[in-house]
Design an enzyme around this catalytic site. Structure first.
Site, mmCIF file in Angstrom:
data_model
loop_
_atom_site.group_PDB
_atom_site.id
_atom_site.type_symbol
_atom_site.label_atom_id
_atom_site.label_comp_id
_atom_site.label_asym_id
_atom_site.label_seq_id
_atom_site.Cartn_x
_atom_site.Cartn_y
_atom_site.Cartn_z
ATOM 1 N N CYS A 232 4.016 29.816 -14.477
ATOM 2 C CA CYS A 232 3.592 30.396 -15.746
ATOM 3 C C CYS A 232 3.027 29.341 -16.683
ATOM 4 C CB CYS A 232 4.763 31.138 -16.375
ATOM 5 S SG CYS A 232 5.329 32.420 -15.264
ATOM 6 N N PRO B 219 0.825 -1.208 0.000
ATOM 7 C CA PRO B 219 0.000 0.000 0.000
ATOM 8 C C PRO B 219 0.862 1.261 0.000
ATOM 9 C CG PRO B 219 0.155 -0.888 2.218
ATOM 10 C CD PRO B 219 0.864 -1.859 1.326
ATOM 11 N N GLY B 220 0.431 2.245 -0.739
ATOM 12 C CA GLY B 220 1.130 3.537 -0.725
ATOM 13 C C GLY B 220 0.167 4.597 -0.233
ATOM 14 N N ARG B 221 -0.736 4.975 -1.151
ATOM 15 C CA ARG B 221 -1.691 6.053 -0.890
ATOM 16 C C ARG B 221 -2.503 5.825 0.384
ATOM 17 N NH1 ARG B 221 -3.784 8.788 -5.328
ATOM 18 N NH2 ARG B 221 -3.154 6.984 -6.562
HETATM 19 N N1 LLP Z 1 3.245 -1.174 -5.930
HETATM 20 C C1 LLP Z 1 3.664 -0.774 -7.131
HETATM 21 C C2 LLP Z 1 4.500 -1.663 -7.926
HETATM 22 C C3 LLP Z 1 3.290 0.495 -7.616
HETATM 23 O O1 LLP Z 1 3.719 0.872 -8.817
HETATM 24 C C4 LLP Z 1 2.484 1.338 -6.830
HETATM 25 C C5 LLP Z 1 2.097 2.657 -7.292
HETATM 26 C C6 LLP Z 1 2.079 0.882 -5.568
HETATM 27 C C7 LLP Z 1 2.475 -0.382 -5.149
HETATM 28 C C8 LLP Z 1 1.270 1.705 -4.614
HETATM 29 O O2 LLP Z 1 0.031 2.036 -5.104
HETATM 30 P P1 LLP Z 1 -1.008 2.799 -4.137
HETATM 31 O O3 LLP Z 1 -1.316 1.893 -2.990
HETATM 32 O O4 LLP Z 1 -0.369 4.058 -3.711
HETATM 33 O O5 LLP Z 1 -2.194 3.028 -5.022
HETATM 34 N N2 LLP Z 1 1.127 9.419 -8.791
HETATM 35 C C9 LLP Z 1 -0.161 8.779 -8.853
HETATM 36 C C10 LLP Z 1 -0.123 7.349 -8.356
HETATM 37 C C11 LLP Z 1 0.914 6.496 -9.037
HETATM 38 C C12 LLP Z 1 0.976 5.093 -8.506
HETATM 39 C C13 LLP Z 1 2.160 4.388 -9.029
HETATM 40 N N3 LLP Z 1 2.349 3.093 -8.486
HETATM 41 C C14 LLP Z 1 -1.171 9.631 -8.098
HETATM 42 O O6 LLP Z 1 -0.806 10.675 -7.565
HETATM 43 O O7 LLP Z 1 -2.338 9.299 -8.055
#
Ligand code: LLP
Length: 451
Positions: free
Chosen positions: A347, A274-276
């Protein structure tokens, strides 16, 4: 759930008024709540308590070493995608045996670094990458534990830029070639195929794409076991969405139950990335209103943060709620409201943080807060328009810590130099005379106007 709330119409992070942080650290500034980070980690982890598991925070979401340290204290690892992320993780004290390494373009030197660190597993995304990994591992006299990131071809029904598990995407290996590739990998001296991995996309608001992917992965694990390939790890990736506006994503408990339902009997160690979900709603960005400008068609609220600080609205048409740090008593009800575009000083017409947003009346000097900015906020920020990057602050109950200083003008040109032999043009006044004159007491160019 998060710990940003109004007390007597003043917005607090835990027990710290955000106004204090803005006054002491300047704006724009990212503020993270430690209690929220910890809570999110625990809530996410709980459903997996009954099985062997590892939560590898996808650190691209928020890569400050102090944030990584919070999760590492809770037993978490990280999902990395570059040598730079490995460096940060090690600096933060993350145990290398809790690091998984994803990404389609790992270089030889990045592989070497990860092999030397002894990470848990490489998530390999192509056959050529596998060949190189085998070679590098042999050269270093070691073996690389790896999983293939398979592309299960399921539609995550999210923004196209952050959907990754469909055939047309660059990620992972083709699902129906997976068994053959594992059989090849098994024969390689430098390779130990130990896992299966996927990540289908980000900000998913439904469970069914996860369940479809897990069902496919399960079939693959069973097939590989028939071929005597001992799969011990199943990495499901990240992607669980969060509420930014009106979204109603599945609860972590339901997500966990759905995943476990598909694989709990396989006797595997589950890896989640998990990231977000962990940091998104645990962080906000404070910005100050510089000017109001009434155009012929729109009202613009011009603030001191811009797309270089928070690019998500410009890049993905993302929505971030806007709150006032100090709201007028009772004003949340109705009355004096405006509709405006909240824009930065950059800009480009694409430089906006919110469009056609209804909010309470604001005026120059007011502090606004972009909510849900803890994931892909600071980590995607840049120096575009030569804007020093914002500061980052971690709140822990009634205390706060600057976990990243605001960049200085000197930081902007670090590493830059004139070509050899070029004679610097002499200013009538040296640059340091100018800035020292403005900011008395500062030896170098430490501050920036408004900062
Ligand atoms: N694992 C891998 C291999 C990933 O590429 C990603 C995110 C994650 C885990 C985590 O995903 P999450 O749980 O955060 O959804 N910049 C974009 C999001 C890009 C996500 C890229 N990969 C945004 O601001 O919405």
């Amino acid at each position: 759930m998060h710990y940003f709330e109004y007390k007597n119409d003043q917005l607090y992070c835990e027990s710290v008024p955000l106004r204090h942080i803005a006054e002491q650290v300047g704006t724009p500034v990212f503020v993270y709540s430690r209690s929220t980070l910890e809570r999110h980690f625990k809530v996410f982890e709980e459903p997996f308590a009954s099985v062997d598991h590892l939560i590898c925070f996808s650190m691209k979401a928020c890569s400050n070493i102090a944030i990584l340290h919070v999760f590492s204290e809770l037993g978490g690892g990280v999902d990395i995608v570059s040598g730079g992320e490995l460096f940060r993780a090690l600096k933060a004290g993350v145990d290398p045996s809790r690091v998984v390494y994803s990404g389609v373009g790992k270089t030889a030197s990045e592989m070497d670094e990860a092999l030397a660190a002894g990470i848990l597993m490489f998530n390999v995304e192509s056959e050529e990458e596998l060949d190189l990994l085998d070679k590098r591992a042999q050269l270093l006299g070691t073996t690389a534990r790896m999983a293939f990131r398979v592309n299960p071809d399921v539609d995550p029904r999210t923004h196209p830029y952050i959907s990754t598990g469909m055939r047309r995407n660059k990620f992972g290996i083709q699902f129906d070639r997976a068994t053959d590739l594992y059989l090849r990998a098994k024969e390689m001296v430098g390779i130990d195929p130990v896992g299966v991995d996927c990540h289908i996309g980000s900000q998913l608001t439904e469970l069914s794409p996860f369940m479809d992917a897990v069902a496919k992965l399960r079939g693959l694990v069973e097939d590989l076991r028939k071929h005597d390939i001992d799969i011990r790890y199943l990495d499901i990736g990240g992607g669980l969405g969060i509420p930014y506006d009106e979204e109603d994503p599945p609860l972590p408990a339901d997500y966990g139950a759905a995943i476990l339902d598909g694989v709990s009997d396989l006797n595997l160690k589950l890896i989640l990335e998990p990231g977000r979900l962990l940091t998104g709603n645990a962080g906000v960005m404070i910005t100050k209103v510089l000017y109001l400008k009434q155009g012929p068609e729109k009202l613009f609220v011009i603030v001191d943060a811009a797309m270089n600080d928070l690019i998500r609205p410009s890049l993905y048409q993302a929505y971030h709620s806007v709150w006032k740090v100090q709201r007028k008593a009772g004003e949340s009800d109705a009355g004096d409201r405006i509709v405006a575009d909240i824009v930065g000083p950059i800009c480009e017409s694409g430089d906006f943080l919110a469009q056609a947003r209804e909010l309470e009346q604001v005026q120059s000097g007011d502090l606004l807060v972009l909510m849900s900015a803890g994931a892909y906020g600071f980590s995607m920020s840049s120096n575009y328009n030569s804007r020093p990057r914002a500061a980052e602050v971690l709140v822990d109950n009634e205390r706060f810590y600057v976990i990243r200083q605001r960049e200085t003008y000197d930081d902007l040109i670090r590493g830059e130099r004139l070509p050899e032999g070029a004679r610097p043009h002499r200013n009538r006044k040296g640059v340091h005379d100018v800035f020292r004159g403005l900011y008395r007491g500062s030896d170098s160019v430490q501050k920036r106007p408004g900062g």
